[in-house]
Design a protein around this motif. Structure first.
Motif, short mmCIF file in Angstrom:
data_model
loop_
_atom_site.label_atom_id
_atom_site.label_comp_id
_atom_site.label_asym_id
_atom_site.label_seq_id
_atom_site.Cartn_x
_atom_site.Cartn_y
_atom_site.Cartn_z
N TYR A 19 14.33 -43.82 9.15
CA TYR A 19 13.20 -44.61 8.63
C TYR A 19 13.44 -44.99 7.18
N ARG A 23 14.18 -48.70 5.29
CA ARG A 23 13.29 -49.23 4.25
C ARG A 23 14.04 -49.58 2.97
N ASP A 26 18.69 -53.38 3.20
CA ASP A 26 18.25 -54.64 3.80
C ASP A 26 19.24 -55.10 4.86
N ALA A 217 10.73 -48.04 11.33
CA ALA A 217 10.62 -48.71 10.04
C ALA A 217 10.56 -50.22 10.20
N PRO A 220 6.37 -51.99 11.15
CA PRO A 220 5.29 -51.39 10.35
C PRO A 220 3.92 -51.61 10.99
#
Length: 320
Positions: A19, A23, A26, A217, A220
């Motif tokens: 997760y 985040r 990228d 992740a 969301p």
């Protein structure tokens, strides 16, 4: 409790690392494709084959265990489906996804790793049986229910053929069947092949858990559905309780088999529920929210269940 923390923290830690990585780094969601392919088509099938092939064949034919465990899961499905359809006045399609959210646990990615870590290799066969027969049921029920709604309209023959193909060609089910054949014939692969299988099997749990964290992740929470109020306790608390009671009523099962079934019933909602919701364009955001919330809360509920199991507070038979 230290021992339980030693089991649970690395396990959920891998999900958290996945997760957190997703985040911070990228990458497009498509970048997960090859990792998921490796997990689904190689690592987890190798794990199932390895464990099942080493099991006495008489343990692989426990029809009463299969019927009881799958039956308990579908009682949960039926209850939540009925609440959604009759009390919440949802459509059949929405109620179907809600039912899966409460009954379809993460028995593929989380189940094998956690059960084997907590209960040892004796948990391998019940894990494989539950996975194969529950997924066969899910692969059958989902398209059949959607065929009665405004979802995909397919001729009955095409629908049945699609269901059979999806069940028969699933890598987990194929690898388990190969393991059953190897166990029945009492044969093992040559040493070099066995080493390759071992390497793949060892990668199954860490890769699957990391991938699960990344997947969470990338989806969301946009809103918390009202249905969370009853789906979450049903999935994380009532589902394992009902599994425990059902197996106790049947009686005569090995303690590890009962503990394995209860542990798998306690797992959070499977990411496949979102896949089904996305496939039929129904309840998608809320399915994603359910998966994330049940996964977060399962850190506490699964830890509590493991404590009961390891402390001996959960007898194998509630009605001796």
């Amino acid at each position: 409790m230290t021992e339980i923390a030693g089991l649970v923290l690395p396990f959920f830690g891998l999900i958290f690392l996945g997760y957190l990585t997703a985040r911070l780094v990228d990458h497009p969601g498509e970048a997960m494709g090859w990792l998921n392919t490796f997990i689904v088509y190689l690592a987890l099938p190798a794990l199932f084959f390895k464990l099942v092939s080493r099991t006495p064949v008489e343990e692989l034919t426990r029809a009463e265990f299969i019927l009881t465990s799958v039956g308990a899961t579908y009682v949960v499905f039926a209850l939540i489906f009925s609440v959604g359809l009759f009390l919440r006045r949802n459509t059949v399609a929405e109620a179907t996804i809600q039912g899966f959210a409460a009954a379809y646990g993460n028995i593929g990615y989380m189940g094998p790793g956690l059960a084997l870590l907590a209960l040892g290799e004796a948990a391998a066969v019940p894990v494989a049986l539950i996975f194969c027969f529950e997924n066969a049921a899910h692969f059958t029920v989902a398209p059949a229910m959607m065929a009665t709604t405004g979802g995909r309209k397919e001729r009955p023959a095409v629908l049945v053929l699609g269901i059979v193909r999806r069940i028969a060609l699933h890598p987990f089910i194929l690898s388990t069947l190969a393991g059953v054949v190897a166990a029945f014939l009492a044969v093992q692969p040559p040493v070099p092949v066995q080493r390759l299988i071992d390497y793949l099997a060892q990668a199954a749990a860490p890769c699957a858990l990391f991938a699960m964290g990344v997947t969470l992740a990338l989806r969301p929470i946009k809103r918390i559905p009202v249905e969370i109020g009853y789906i979450v306790p049903m999935k994380l608390i009532l589902h394992p309780i009902m599994m425990y009671v059902a197996l106790s009523l049947g009686g005569g099962y090995d303690p590890v088999w009962v503990q394995t079934a209860v542990l798998l019933a306690s797992l959070p909602t499977a990411t496949n529920v979102f896949v089904i919701a996305h496939q039929y364009h129904v309840w998608q955001e809320r399915a994603s929210a359910t998966i994330l919330i049940t996964t977060l809360l399962s850190v506490a509920t699964v830890t509590g269940l493991l404590f009961l199991i390891r402390s001996g507070a959960l007898p194998a038979d509630l009605f001796p």
